[in-house]
Design an enzyme around this catalytic site. Structure first.
Site, PDB file in Angstrom:
ATOM      1  N   GLY A  25      82.360  -5.383  26.968  1.00  0.00           N
ATOM      2  CA  GLY A  25      82.313  -4.649  28.218  1.00  0.00           C
ATOM      3  C   GLY A  25      83.291  -5.197  29.243  1.00  0.00           C
ATOM      4  N   GLY A  40      84.239  -4.646  33.645  1.00  0.00           N
ATOM      5  CA  GLY A  40      83.800  -4.031  34.883  1.00  0.00           C
ATOM      6  C   GLY A  40      84.456  -4.701  36.068  1.00  0.00           C
ATOM      7  N   ALA A  41      83.978  -4.312  37.251  1.00  0.00           N
ATOM      8  CA  ALA A  41      84.552  -4.850  38.474  1.00  0.00           C
ATOM      9  C   ALA A  41      84.356  -6.358  38.577  1.00  0.00           C
ATOM     10  CB  ALA A  41      83.915  -4.144  39.678  1.00  0.00           C
ATOM     11  N   ASP A  93      69.840  -2.760  41.383  1.00  0.00           N
ATOM     12  CA  ASP A  93      70.728  -1.939  40.541  1.00  0.00           C
ATOM     13  C   ASP A  93      70.019  -1.560  39.240  1.00  0.00           C
ATOM     14  OD1 ASP A  93      73.010  -0.512  39.982  1.00  0.00           O
ATOM     15  OD2 ASP A  93      74.089  -2.217  39.112  1.00  0.00           O
TER      16      ASP A  93
END
Length: 688
Positions: A11, A13-14, A128
């Site tokens: 993965g 991501g930011a 989240d």
């Protein structure tokens, strides 16, 4: 990264890159989140460390476990548990529009509730929650909440004001710029529950303003009438626009529709609270796979007595008891299905799923203190294991100073001494009440065996796990290392283990095709690993092996093995045809026949060859066998009543007199060191 080997990127991501890695110390797969910090400001670095702070505060079977963090290559590395089953979002998409059954939804949701309750109890907000951050184990039954990167640790009970989270799951109060608190996590959890029931997000739109408008109005498609009114009402209450009217986590868990699911989760997947009160148990009947423990019942084929009979009897001898005595049971209607003896324990499992131990009333003839006198028979009283209020036990095994027990749902629990890591909890700590071996959650364990200081367990998918003391290679892991958590045992391809047996310093496994494999010390050839000819000539002597190796030398290599038992320096093997073979040391006649000093080949116990042997157990220097007709034979060292009769050492199997007025069936037998336990039931109660 010297301790890890990167496998692949799973993965990006930011916050950085996520790697699947192999931890070299134990060959376990882990996730390492790599977060670059070189260009970050001081505040950004602190934000990156927030996930470490949060994860280190949390410890729960339904939360991704945190292992460690370190700085390398100008990046923060966070090492976490790997969930093999992927995300809940992936799982829902794989349904291809087929709605989940309500029972499965509640199973997932109950685990989420338990994890979020733990999070909120630490004054932490997740902020989240979404199906992409909810992970599954490889069985896709155990839920693991993950990604706490934007969680908020509250220094007080003040509310968080930062607008964070995935837009589809943010609450109406966040849309209005109001403070974020636990009720916003409840909203997000309601969105997840809606998604479980509809396979669609509650709030979706083509752009952010339209999405915010939908959320502010609380408009979403109705839930299918396929589900109960209780479930649909729960979703509506969690998605109430007014946070004050949303239930909190404890109110949700108290609802009738959730209570049963949570009880099942506590039984199957979570930690079991150990209460001091007991409630009646109505356990589920064990499946064929779960009850695959070796040793079938044997019966006496005689007429049934006319007088009323007890449902079970348990007899004990050895440890200073020179003949079989009947032990007291907790109640008159107790039905014992299995017994197990350890160095310091005598345990039994009842038909209705209760586990109890017999405790000695003070220091008596059963004392382990050197020099204790053999004066009289000690008194014993039965005591139920605490904390069984929602658990049905179906199998028990005793080690030297610890006990392992198995629920009817395949959940393994251990308690007692944590020496050598034999409890499997990742430490050497003692545990006074039964605790789940969390590393095996997600597997259905069907049988377990305890040695003096190590344990083997086998699952319904024929996987074997081993832990505890590892010298001599008794764990079968290819080395002599000890382990405090269960380790997967490699097995030759095409072989399917179904039964495990632990000795003092070795282990034996039987496969579905009745082949015998051994690992550990082969002293005196007790594991039958020496290579012999049919004439008994040893062509190769084996001291020990560190991986499970098939027994190929005759006669065992040519036989179909049904069950085995191991003593300190000898073993006994029963074939499918009911023949009894023994091998190893024979100093006290524990092999049941005369042996040549130079011969180490396994031999047939010819004295009982006209009986069909169905059960066998080995003590330190003696052997006990049970025939199909419920005859009990013992042979070997006689000191301190080991043979159940006033006898000298004998290599000839002789009957043990069981003081019963009833015609009985032998249900279970177990030996440890100098003691034997034997469980029976009246013949007419046999319904198998």
């Amino acid at each position: 990264m010297d301790n890890y080997e990167k496998i692949r990127v799973v993965g990006r991501g930011a916050y950085g890159t996520v790697h699947l890695c192999l931890r070299l110390s134990d060959k376990k797969h882990v996730i390492i989140k790599q977060i670059p910090v070189e260009q970050m400001t001081k505040d950004e670095r602190q934000a990156a460390l927030n996930e470490v702070i949060v994860l280190s505060m949390l410890s729960h079977p339904n939360i991704i476990e945190y292992y460690e963090n370190f700085l390398e290559d100008k990046a923060l590395m966070i090492v976490m548990e790997y969930a093999q089953g992927g995300t809940l979002n992936d799982y829902l998409q794989s349904q291809n529009g087929r709605l989940l059954e309500e029972e499965e939804i509640l199973c997932f949701f109950a685990q989420m509730l338990l994890s979020i309750q733990h999070v909120h109890s630490k004054q932490i907000l997740h902020r989240d929650l979404k199906t992409q951050n909810i992970l599954l184990d490889k069985t896709k039954k155990v839920v693991k909440i993950g990604d706490f990167g934007i969680s908020k640790v509250l220094s007080s009970k003040s509310k968080a004001y930062t607008v964070v989270g995935t837009p589809c799951y943010i609450s109406p109060e966040l849309c209005e710029g109001k403070p974020y608190n636990q009720k916003s996590d409840i909203w997000a959890l309601g969105c997840v529950l809606y998604e479980l029931a509809s396979l669609k997000r509650a709030f979706e739109a083509a752009n952010l303003p339209a999405l915010i408008l939908k959320i502010m109005r609380g408009t979403f498609a109705p839930i299918s009438e396929h589900y109960s009114n209780e479930l649909r009402s729960l979703i509506l209450s969690m998605l109430h626009l007014d946070p004050g009217k949303r239930p909190d986590i404890n109110q949700i868990m108290a609802q009738p529709i959730i209570i049963n699911a949570i009880i099942n989760i506590h039984t199957d997947l979570g930690k079991i609270p150990c209460a001091r009160t007991y409630r009646p148990i109505t356990p589920a009947l064990p499946s064929t796979a779960r009850s695959r423990v070796r040793g079938s019942a044997v019966s006496v084929r005689e007429s049934m007595p006319a007088k009323p009979q007890s449902l079970s009897s348990v007899y004990c001898w050895g440890g200073g008891i020179n003949s079989a005595i009947k032990l007291p049971l907790p109640t008159n209607d107790t039905q014992v299905i299995e017994v197990s003896a350890g160095r310091t324990q005598k345990a039994a499992v009842t038909k209705n799923g209760r586990l109890f131990n017999w405790e000695s009333q003070g220091v008596g003839a059963d004392s382990l203190i050197p020099g204790a006198l053999d004066t009289g028979s000690p008194g014993y009283f039965p005591r139920f294991l605490e904390g069984q209020s929602a658990v049905a036990i179906q199998h028990v095994a005793c080690g030297d100073l610890f006990v392992a027990c198995l629920t009817d749902r395949g959940i393994l629990m251990t308690y007692g001494s944590g020496a050598h890591g034999c409890l499997g909890h990742g430490s050497l700590n003692d545990v006074t009440q039964a605790k789940i071996v969390e590393a095996l959650l997600g597997y259905e364990v069907v049988q377990v065996s305890c040695g003096a200081s190590h344990v083997l367990a086998v699952t319904n998918e024929n996987q074997v796990f081993a832990w505890g003391r590892g010298d001599n290679g008794r764990l079968g892991l290819g080395n002599a290392d000890s382990h405090t958590t269960p380790q997967a045992v490699s097995f030759p391809e095409g072989s399917s283990p179904c039964f495990v047996n632990c000795g003092v310093d070795c282990s034996m496994i039987i496969t579905l095709d009745n082949k015998l494999f051994c690992s550990g010390s082969n002293r005196y050839n007790k594991c039958c690993l020496d290579e012999n000819t049919r004439e008994g000539v040893t062509t190769k002597s084996v001291e020990e092996v560190r991986t499970f190796t098939r027994v190929t030398s005759p006669p065992i290599g040519n036989s179909l093995v049904k069950t085995v038992a191991t003593g300190t320096s000898h073993s006994a093997i029963v074939t499918v045809d009911g023949e009894l073979y023994t091998c190893g040391a024979n100093q006290f006649g524990q092999l049941g026949y005369q042996t040549d000093f130079n011969s180490k080949q396994a031999g047939l116990v010819s004295t009982v060859k006209d009986r069909k042997i169905t059960m066998v157990a080995c003590g330190d220097t003696f052997t006990v066998a049970v025939s199909q007709d419920a005859e009990v034979f013992s042979f070997g060292k006689s000191a301190r009543g080991r043979l159940g009769r006033s006898d000298s050492d004998t290599m000839t199997p002789k009957p043990v007199s069981i003081p019963s007025d009833e015609v009985f069936t032998v249900v279970s037998i177990s030996c440890s060191h100098g003691t034997t336990l034997l469980a029976t039931k009246p013949t007419q109660s046999v319904t198998d």
